[in-house]
Enzyme design. Structure first.
Site, PDB file in Angstrom:
ATOM      1  N   ALA A  11       4.837 -26.992 -25.077  1.00  0.00           N
ATOM      2  CA  ALA A  11       3.885 -25.935 -24.740  1.00  0.00           C
ATOM      3  C   ALA A  11       4.375 -24.972 -23.663  1.00  0.00           C
ATOM      4  CB  ALA A  11       2.545 -26.550 -24.314  1.00  0.00           C
ATOM      5  N   GLY A  13       7.975 -23.729 -20.844  1.00  0.00           N
ATOM      6  CA  GLY A  13       9.330 -23.887 -20.337  1.00  0.00           C
ATOM      7  C   GLY A  13      10.396 -24.094 -21.400  1.00  0.00           C
ATOM      8  N   ILE A  14      11.318 -25.005 -21.121  1.00  0.00           N
ATOM      9  CA  ILE A  14      12.436 -25.262 -22.018  1.00  0.00           C
ATOM     10  C   ILE A  14      11.957 -25.789 -23.366  1.00  0.00           C
ATOM     11  CG2 ILE A  14      14.512 -26.669 -22.348  1.00  0.00           C
ATOM     12  CD1 ILE A  14      14.886 -26.570 -19.295  1.00  0.00           C
ATOM     13  N   ASP A  42      -0.181 -37.808 -23.575  1.00  0.00           N
ATOM     14  CA  ASP A  42       0.259 -37.907 -22.190  1.00  0.00           C
ATOM     15  C   ASP A  42       1.291 -39.024 -22.105  1.00  0.00           C
ATOM     16  OD1 ASP A  42       0.617 -38.310 -19.500  1.00  0.00           O
ATOM     17  OD2 ASP A  42      -1.503 -38.287 -18.981  1.00  0.00           O
ATOM     18  N   LEU A  43       2.538 -38.671 -21.841  1.00  0.00           N
ATOM     19  CA  LEU A  43       3.625 -39.651 -21.855  1.00  0.00           C
ATOM     20  C   LEU A  43       3.715 -40.488 -20.595  1.00  0.00           C
ATOM     21  CD1 LEU A  43       6.454 -37.577 -23.571  1.00  0.00           C
ATOM     22  CD2 LEU A  43       4.674 -39.005 -24.595  1.00  0.00           C
ATOM     23  N   GLY A  72       8.843 -33.222 -19.010  1.00  0.00           N
ATOM     24  CA  GLY A  72       9.165 -33.771 -17.695  1.00  0.00           C
ATOM     25  C   GLY A  72       8.323 -33.163 -16.597  1.00  0.00           C
ATOM     26  N   SER A 112      19.258 -33.332 -15.746  1.00  0.00           N
ATOM     27  CA  SER A 112      19.270 -32.231 -14.780  1.00  0.00           C
ATOM     28  C   SER A 112      20.494 -32.343 -13.896  1.00  0.00           C
ATOM     29  CB  SER A 112      18.020 -32.286 -13.903  1.00  0.00           C
ATOM     30  OG  SER A 112      18.088 -31.339 -12.848  1.00  0.00           O
ATOM     31  N   TYR A 154      12.464 -37.180  -8.235  1.00  0.00           N
ATOM     32  CA  TYR A 154      12.922 -36.413  -9.399  1.00  0.00           C
ATOM     33  C   TYR A 154      14.402 -36.662  -9.672  1.00  0.00           C
ATOM     34  CZ  TYR A 154      13.968 -32.365 -12.367  1.00  0.00           C
ATOM     35  OH  TYR A 154      14.384 -31.551 -13.391  1.00  0.00           O
ATOM     36  N   LYS A 158      16.371 -38.420 -13.081  1.00  0.00           N
ATOM     37  CA  LYS A 158      17.377 -37.725 -13.874  1.00  0.00           C
ATOM     38  C   LYS A 158      18.717 -38.452 -13.846  1.00  0.00           C
ATOM     39  CE  LYS A 158      14.692 -34.429 -15.289  1.00  0.00           C
ATOM     40  NZ  LYS A 158      14.312 -34.325 -16.716  1.00  0.00           N
TER      41      LYS A 158
END
Length: 260
Positions: A11, A13-14, A42-43, A72, A112, A154, A158
């Site tokens: 939905a 961004g990337i 919702d993951l 993410g 990332s 974060y 990653k």
């Protein structure tokens, strides 16, 4: 026959850019997100991860060609651990069986360049053994100081994702089944996630000091989407277990001669 791809985080961004590119190329895309998607899930929890797999199976008829695990978070909270690491693994492992009917199955996730930045050793270790309760508990402790230890969450997720790709890609479940598994590692990308950070010139300069991008600076989502689409496309027959940095040179500046 047109390929059927699953894109999480579709939905914005990337994820949104990847969806739009794939559709432009004639693919059928099953989007997954917390809103505005074919599969709303919702993951961050088991129920949402189950809903993802069941929803994709129902809409696809039990066969897909590629999985793009893009969803993410970047907040200094335990939810980032739940979505970034465990949500991503649940996506890839949960949908892997649906790839078996494809003549060119592919899987790719978004890591990332933050994996190169300071992280929390304990959290990374817990993610490495896939202990979700313990990892969330560790994140709760880190999150108590959002500007310091919380900021490590974060990067830790990653780094753990990049390691997971390296450990899993050559196994019978992935390479042995003819499924290239890879990751992309973006630098600073202009998305809703980074909008506040790069809204001012001062903010952009401060972020670029931490994440240097000498080649063309901050990138648009479409730049990453094009790389994802190639890795998840039929042309990619032999790239396996790679973390491909699309970071304007951050990896080069920060690591120099080191290639891994």
């Amino acid at each position: 026959m047109a390929r059927t791809s699953v894109v999480t985080g579709s939905a914005s961004g990337i994820g949104k850019a990847t969806r739009e590119l794939l559709e432009l190329r004639g693919e059928r895309v099953i989007g997954v997100d917390v809103h505005d998607a074919e599969v709303v899930a919702d993951l961050s929890d088991a129920a949402g991860r189950t809903a993802l797999v069941e929803g994709v199976r129902r809409l696809s008829g039990g066969r897909i060609d590629a999985v793009y695990a893009v969803a993410g978070l970047a907040a200094p909270t335990p939810a980032t651990v739940a979505v970034n690491f465990f949500g991503t693994l649940a996506t890839l492992e949960g949908l892997r069986s649906l790839l078996s009917g494809s003549r060119a199955p592919r899987a790719v996730l978004v890591s990332s360049m933050a994996a190169l930045l300071p992280s929390d050793e304990d959290l990374v270790a817990l993610l490495g053994i896939c202990d979700e309760p313990a990892a969330l508990a560790r994140a709760e402790i880190l999150a108590k100081e959002p500007e310091t230890t919380g900021a490590l969450i974060y990067a830790s997720t990653k780094l753990a994702l990049s390691r997971w790709v390296r450990r899993q890609a050559a196994t019978p479940q992935w390479a042995g089944a003819g499924i290239p598994l890879n990751a992309v590692a973006p630098g600073i990308i202009a998305t809703p996630m980074t909008a506040e950070l790069i809204a001012t010139e001062q903010g952009r300069e401060a972020l670029l000091k931490m994440v240097p991008m000498p080649l063309n600076g901050i990138a648009e989502s479409a730049v990453v989407a094009k790389l994802l689409a190639w890795l998840g496309g039929e042309e990619n027959t032999h790239v396996c277990g790679q973390i491909v940095y699309v970071d304007g040179g951050s990896d080069v500046v920060l690591r120099g001669d080191s290639v891994w």
